[in-house]
Design a protein around this motif. Sequence first.
Motif, PDB file in Angstrom:
ATOM      1  N   SER A 177       0.739  -1.124   0.049  1.00 11.09           N
ATOM      2  CA  SER A 177       0.067   0.083  -0.007  1.00 11.09           C
ATOM      3  C   SER A 177       0.990   1.304  -0.008  1.00 11.09           C
ATOM      4  O   SER A 177       1.933   1.176   0.456  1.00 11.09           O
ATOM      5  CB  SER A 177      -0.787   0.242   1.203  1.00 11.09           C
ATOM      6  N   ASP A 178       0.260   2.342  -0.501  1.00 13.01           N
ATOM      7  CA  ASP A 178       0.999   3.638  -0.340  1.00 13.01           C
ATOM      8  C   ASP A 178       1.478   3.926   0.929  1.00 13.01           C
ATOM      9  O   ASP A 178       2.631   4.516   1.019  1.00 13.01           O
ATOM     10  CB  ASP A 178       0.106   4.530  -1.099  1.00 13.01           C
ATOM     11  N   ASP A 179       0.490   3.836   1.939  1.00 16.51           N
ATOM     12  CA  ASP A 179       0.803   4.112   3.355  1.00 16.51           C
ATOM     13  C   ASP A 179       2.051   3.318   3.736  1.00 16.51           C
ATOM     14  O   ASP A 179       2.891   4.023   4.547  1.00 16.51           O
ATOM     15  CB  ASP A 179      -0.500   3.726   4.145  1.00 16.51           C
ATOM     16  N   LEU A 180       1.981   1.974   3.246  1.00 14.14           N
ATOM     17  CA  LEU A 180       3.514   1.322   3.937  1.00 14.14           C
ATOM     18  C   LEU A 180       4.584   1.858   3.296  1.00 14.14           C
ATOM     19  O   LEU A 180       5.481   2.026   3.971  1.00 14.14           O
ATOM     20  CB  LEU A 180       3.278  -0.232   3.681  1.00 14.14           C
ATOM     21  N   LEU A 181       4.294   2.031   1.916  1.00  8.91           N
ATOM     22  CA  LEU A 181       5.618   2.707   1.250  1.00  8.91           C
ATOM     23  C   LEU A 181       6.129   4.109   1.733  1.00  8.91           C
ATOM     24  O   LEU A 181       7.206   4.426   2.143  1.00  8.91           O
ATOM     25  CB  LEU A 181       5.442   2.714  -0.099  1.00  8.91           C
ATOM     26  N   THR A 182       5.020   4.845   2.326  1.00  2.00           N
ATOM     27  CA  THR A 182       5.486   6.293   2.758  1.00  2.00           C
ATOM     28  C   THR A 182       6.190   6.067   4.294  1.00  2.00           C
ATOM     29  O   THR A 182       7.136   6.714   4.525  1.00  2.00           O
ATOM     30  CB  THR A 182       4.175   6.920   3.141  1.00  2.00           C
ATOM     31  N   ARG A 183       5.587   5.201   5.058  1.00  2.00           N
ATOM     32  CA  ARG A 183       6.381   4.760   6.503  1.00  2.00           C
ATOM     33  C   ARG A 183       7.820   4.241   6.232  1.00  2.00           C
ATOM     34  O   ARG A 183       8.278   4.769   6.888  1.00  2.00           O
ATOM     35  CB  ARG A 183       5.317   3.736   7.066  1.00  2.00           C
ATOM     36  N   VAL A 184       7.911   3.469   5.160  1.00  2.00           N
ATOM     37  CA  VAL A 184       9.284   2.809   4.883  1.00  2.00           C
ATOM     38  C   VAL A 184      10.182   3.891   4.563  1.00  2.00           C
ATOM     39  O   VAL A 184      11.169   4.192   5.055  1.00  2.00           O
ATOM     40  CB  VAL A 184       9.245   1.721   4.044  1.00  2.00           C
ATOM     41  N   ALA A 185       9.707   4.867   3.850  1.00  2.00           N
ATOM     42  CA  ALA A 185      10.529   5.864   3.049  1.00  2.00           C
ATOM     43  C   ALA A 185      10.970   6.861   4.209  1.00  2.00           C
ATOM     44  O   ALA A 185      12.086   7.473   4.451  1.00  2.00           O
ATOM     45  CB  ALA A 185       9.639   6.668   2.269  1.00  2.00           C
ATOM     46  N   ALA A 186       9.887   7.044   5.053  1.00  2.00           N
ATOM     47  CA  ALA A 186      10.400   8.110   6.445  1.00  2.00           C
ATOM     48  C   ALA A 186      11.157   7.083   7.193  1.00  2.00           C
ATOM     49  O   ALA A 186      12.202   7.994   7.921  1.00  2.00           O
ATOM     50  CB  ALA A 186       9.013   8.355   7.242  1.00  2.00           C
ATOM     51  N   LEU A 187      11.043   6.094   7.429  1.00  2.00           N
ATOM     52  CA  LEU A 187      11.861   5.243   8.113  1.00  2.00           C
ATOM     53  C   LEU A 187      13.667   5.382   7.806  1.00  2.00           C
ATOM     54  O   LEU A 187      14.424   5.360   8.467  1.00  2.00           O
ATOM     55  CB  LEU A 187      11.591   3.900   8.279  1.00  2.00           C
ATOM     56  N   TYR A 188      13.670   5.335   6.387  1.00  2.00           N
ATOM     57  CA  TYR A 188      15.105   5.321   5.789  1.00  2.00           C
ATOM     58  C   TYR A 188      15.693   6.653   5.637  1.00  2.00           C
ATOM     59  O   TYR A 188      16.690   7.052   5.165  1.00  2.00           O
ATOM     60  CB  TYR A 188      14.863   4.549   4.637  1.00  2.00           C
TER      61      TYR A 188
END
Length: 382
Positions: A177-188
């Motif tokens: 999901s876009d939400d998951l990808l956004t969260r991973v991007a913020a994590l990295y």
Amino acid sequence: MLSRRRFLSAAAAGAGAFLVGPRIAFANVETDRRFVFVIQRGAADGLNVVVPYAEPAYASLRGPLAIDAANATKLDGTFALHPSLAQTAKLYQSGQALFVHAIASPYRDRSHFDGQNVLETGGRSPYQVKDGWLNRLVAMLPATRDNAIALAPTVPLALRGPASVTSYAPSALPQASDDLLTRVAALYEGDAQLRPLWASAMSARDLAGDMRAKQDPAGVGKLAAGFLSRADGPRIAMIETGGWDTHSAQNARLANQLKALDTMLAALRDGLGVAWDKTTVLVATEFGRTAAANGTGGTDHGQASVAMLIGGAVAGGRVVADWPGLRSADLYEGRDLKPTASLDALIAGATGESLRLDPQRTATTLFAEAGAPKAMTGLIRA
């Protein structure tokens, strides 16, 4: 490179191993022209791909493996094309395919792994060079982004080197999901190492869009065309095929392999549309096979084979060959088709002319360790 286990599994699977999975690598450079390298891993039998039917020794050496010229497409008074290459024959007839026979890399032993290393690195001997000639080619062109794209679990050796590469491997898992990808991007975001890797992966994902890879040859050709035809897409690609090691049951296996190759090339042509007119596809293998059949209905590791240039940009409709003959005295070490043409020279000329680079400068850049051969010219339409 394929691992030894994976390579042997592919060889054992025969025609079904033509594409173990979608293994395509892309590079993005500033040009409106396309270049595709198709490697035939396993040593394709050039004598039965482009058949020297007028050579008196051919039929006696091959016995039941000999291709009947009556069933093949005659290219000229000497050579005929295997009947499984029906679409390729049409391209030849329309001047969009040429074949270079009795061709080989500088490698003169018969190990698949060493031969593929020499072919992909552009060296004179195995493991002499650490990066690939295709990576060096990418570096000769202005980049539109700072990476190449690999649609494969690993990047093939020919594309490894200083040019940045990111991989894109299609997955059967549900799309994130876009939400998951956004969260991973913020994590990295705060990680100096992972942030650029994540950005590169997302760039490849965005470029793929809605395209889905299939393992069948038509699906892979269509997928490659989907990337290459995009206005913001890559312009250089490498496609890996396996299963060309025909020690036994060669006739049926080679026919299926060639049909799969023919299908993939046709799908690539159809998918590229108008971009096909500016496209060059090089098909080559690490070495050829013995001139004589063996005792198990196949052929063993040899020397020279045949290479193909296919595409709307190709000045085709001809076979290029300094034919050495197949008499016993004509064979390399009394067993193999003798190399009379340089695969390095063909690669340098085809890439140079197709991408509007100076062919000899290209030869010097790509094959310096192999002695920078004189590039073949006149391969691509002006």
